[in-house]
Design an enzyme around this catalytic site. Structure first.
Site: not given
Ligand code: KIV
Length: 265
Positions: A45-46, A84, A113, A115, A182
């Site tokens: 999602d960057s 993501d 993925k 978070e 990260e």
């Protein structure tokens, strides 16, 4: 050509063979990365920042994630495609399951993925028991940027470090297939990598992780403003993007990247 699966990556960890991961958001970059030997392609999602030009990842929608994941997955034959779950797409276990299913069924992802640590344990267990492969993202959590007070290194004090380590162990027990770490000190990343059997992918987490990931634009020197200190510009050493990807894969596998210049103590 053998497809890369969760089993392949776990075996690589057992055998001490590092693997390479890069982000891609479109077919051309994905094709080139796969040809260079990248084992895991992350549709991150960057894209909110590097494709949409936003200041964070928070505006990214499920529809955008599916669109970009599909553009990547349709041209890849070997790489494992990780996508993501965007901000708030995991608000409940059921939503996380249904949105993961969309990334897989409509986008062609092999793994999602998510978070978060301890607070996501039940969700990771829920997905894993229903057959979804999951990567748990720990350390700096870009979707929590406003709560964390900026993009800052995590796990520097003892309490935070112990939390990250115990989260990684608990997430493995809950069924996570990969941990992504990260921006944490390299010593902590080494402890996490040693403590669990599932692979650990690092970004700004030092050389001891089982794998490395970078945002593809960053490692090609395309960064708005100063790049993070853990990024290396692989295009600076060669004249083609294809060769830059190949050099990245080689340097990750040999342990030449990251160097002490790219780690946090
Ligand atoms: O969205 C993304 O690209 C990521 C990487 C920074 C690991 O999560």
């Amino acid at each position: 050509m053998h497809k890369i699966t969760t089993r392949t990556l776990r075996k690589m960890k057992q055998e001490g063979e590092r693997f390479a991961c890069l982000t891609a958001y479109d077919a051309s970059f994905a094709r080139s990365q796969e040809a260079a030997g990248v084992e895991v392609i992350l549709v991150g999602d960057s894209l909110g920042m590097v494709v949409k030009g936003q200041e964070s990842t928070l505006s990214v929608t499920m529809q955008e994630m599916i669109y970009h994941t599909h553009n990547v997955s349709r041209v890849c034959h070997r790489a494992l495609i990780m996508a993501d779950l965007p901000f708030a797409a995991d608000a409940s276990q059921e939503e996380a399951y249904l949105n993961s299913a969309r990334l897989i069924a409509e986008g062609g992802a092999h793994m999602v993925k998510i978070e978060g640590g301890a607070m996501m344990l039940d969700t990771i267990r829920f997905l894993s028991e229903r057959g979804i492969a999951v990567c748990s993202h720990l350390g700096l959590l870009p979707q929590s940027v406003y709560k964390m007070g900026g993009y800052r290194i995590q796990g520097r004090n003892r309490e935070e470090a112990e939390q990250i380590l115990s989260d990684a162990i608990a997430l493995e027990q809950a069924g996570a297939d990969i941990i992504l770490l990260e921006c944490v000190p390299s010593e902590l990343a080494a402890q996490v990598t040693e403590a669990i059997d599932i692979p650990v992918i690092g970004i700004g987490a030092g050389p001891e992780c089982d794998a490395q990931v970078l945002v593809c634009y960053d490692m090609l020197g395309l960064h708005h403003g100063n790049p993070p200190s853990f990024v290396k510009n692989f295009l600076a050493e060669t004249s083609s993007i294809q060769q830059a990807f190949k050099n990245y894969v080689h340097q990750v596998k040999t342990g030449e990247f990251p160097t002490p210049d790219h780690v946090f103590d």
